[in-house]
Design a protein around this motif. Sequence first.
Motif, PDB file in Angstrom:
ATOM      1  N   ALA A   2       0.872  -1.187   0.000  1.00  0.00           N
ATOM      2  CA  ALA A   2       0.000   0.000   0.000  1.00  0.00           C
ATOM      3  C   ALA A   2       0.901   1.226   0.000  1.00  0.00           C
TER       4      ALA A   2
ATOM      5  N   VAL B 106       0.639   5.197   0.693  1.00  0.00           N
ATOM      6  CA  VAL B 106      -0.226   6.279   1.167  1.00  0.00           C
ATOM      7  C   VAL B 106       0.354   7.589   0.645  1.00  0.00           C
TER       8      VAL B 106
ATOM      9  N   ILE C   6      -3.446   5.097  -1.941  1.00  0.00           N
ATOM     10  CA  ILE C   6      -4.390   5.807  -1.061  1.00  0.00           C
ATOM     11  C   ILE C   6      -4.105   7.310  -1.150  1.00  0.00           C
TER      12      ILE C   6
ATOM     13  N   SER D  80      -7.350   1.476  -5.807  1.00  0.00           N
ATOM     14  CA  SER D  80      -7.145   2.802  -5.228  1.00  0.00           C
ATOM     15  C   SER D  80      -8.216   3.048  -4.178  1.00  0.00           C
ATOM     16  N   VAL D  81      -7.837   3.798  -3.153  1.00  0.00           N
ATOM     17  CA  VAL D  81      -8.750   4.088  -2.056  1.00  0.00           C
ATOM     18  C   VAL D  81      -8.705   5.585  -1.781  1.00  0.00           C
ATOM     19  N   ASN D  82      -9.861   6.244  -1.861  1.00  0.00           N
ATOM     20  CA  ASN D  82      -9.927   7.645  -1.457  1.00  0.00           C
ATOM     21  C   ASN D  82     -10.215   7.663   0.039  1.00  0.00           C
ATOM     22  N   SER D  83      -9.264   8.233   0.810  1.00  0.00           N
ATOM     23  CA  SER D  83      -9.356   8.145   2.274  1.00  0.00           C
ATOM     24  C   SER D  83     -10.148   9.299   2.879  1.00  0.00           C
TER      25      SER D  83
ATOM     26  N   ALA E 109     -10.473   4.386   5.155  1.00  0.00           N
ATOM     27  CA  ALA E 109      -9.441   3.731   4.336  1.00  0.00           C
ATOM     28  C   ALA E 109      -8.870   2.486   5.026  1.00  0.00           C
TER      29      ALA E 109
ATOM     30  N   VAL F  76      -8.877  -1.179   3.326  1.00  0.00           N
ATOM     31  CA  VAL F  76      -7.653  -1.942   3.007  1.00  0.00           C
ATOM     32  C   VAL F  76      -7.687  -3.302   3.716  1.00  0.00           C
TER      33      VAL F  76
ATOM     34  N   THR G 285      -1.248   9.902   8.151  1.00  0.00           N
ATOM     35  CA  THR G 285      -0.890   8.914   7.128  1.00  0.00           C
ATOM     36  C   THR G 285       0.131   7.906   7.666  1.00  0.00           C
TER      37      THR G 285
END
Length: 345
Positions: free
Chosen positions: A171, A173, A197, A215-218, A223, A227, A248
């Motif tokens: 991952a 960030v 992220i 992809s992850v929008n936190s 988030a 994950v 983060t």
Amino acid sequence: MKAFVYRGPGKKALEEHAKPEITAPTDAIVKIVKTTICGTDLHILKGDVPTCQPGRILGHEGVGIVDKVGPAVTAFKSGDRVLISCISACGKCEYCRKQMYSHCTTGGWILGNKIDGTQAEFVRIPYADTSLYPIPKGADEEALVMLSDILPTGFECGVLNGKVQPGSTVAIVGSGPVGLAALLTAQFFSPAEIIMIDLDDNRLETAKRFGATASVNSADGKAVATVMKMTGNRGVDTAIEAVGIPATFEMCEKIVAPGGNIANIGVHGQQVALHLECLWDRNISITTRLVDTVTIPMLFKTVASHKIDPKRLITHRFKLDNILDAYDAFGNAAKTKALKVIIEA
Ligand SMILES: NC(=O)c1ccc[n+]([C@@H]2O[C@H](COP(=O)([O-])OP(=O)(O)OC[C@H]3O[C@@H](n4cnc5c(N)ncnc54)[C@H](O)[C@@H]3O)[C@@H](O)[C@H]2O)c1
Ligand SMILES: [Zn+2]
Ligand SMILES: [Zn+2]
């Protein structure tokens, strides 16, 4: 010559400046062909970097042509095309002999910080033999500007320190230029999953195009749960922090799997909580690093053989005369969708 000068917090100017001179026998004067702006330059302009005093020419990245060399320089001569490392290395001190150029006792990150930098028509490069790299014939010089700082940073501090492995889950960030550089270079090792992220959907879209598997929008604060769900509640083998804020880094602490690695890249200006009460039994490693740029020669080869294309990070181009516009574009990335901006001297 023209030069971009830091004039104190919030103040900057493109000014007429004296051309640099050779001051030590190991110096070279390099005529800048192309340079760029780093997130760190924005930190300096805010007044966050006390080592950089008003009056300083900024910039620690670029390619150019050797103008003059001091009498002790043997690897370069006038007319040579060169890549400038963001790190100056004497090559002789205890740290340089350990390949820790970033901690060189008389060099390290001094360019555009403690000495005048590359956002100008000419720059003085100390320890030229060990701080410049010859540009191979036929190379795309614009792409190589990405090798002065961000590619080695993503690779050395993120990918190598984070021990990315074939089949592993990663991952990252932060999907800024540095996070994206980590994403590009992580793929040398064929990890199975790379989850990016960020808060910015445009940057996450870019990450998908650059090879992210998810992809992850936190922004929604979920988030970590997302994950964990994606990884079957296991977490990731490598968590790379490429933002530089407490939230983060703490996210990395929560998503790292047992036996995993947290590789910090971000520059932190604030205290960050280390949750040993959760991590003491999880066999994890945490690494920090200031980029040494020791991988520049290796990265040259991967660019030449088209294993990676760092040019994809370039979104905008400006002339040195318009560097204030370049700073505006780079400083308002959410609006302008800027990643790296090229400035032609
Ligand atoms: N260790 C080193 O040697 C070294 C070298 C160069 C840069 N850096 C550092 O690396 C970091 C990244 O650099 P960059 O140029 O890519 O910066 P950047 O500011 O362009 O990118 C940071 C990204 O993080 C995202 N972000 C911000 N807050 C977030 C949050 N709460 N959650 C998720 N994402 C968030 C932003 O949207 C942005 O896309 C900076 O801290 C920089 O100073 C370290
Ligand atoms: Zn930088
Ligand atoms: Zn040294």
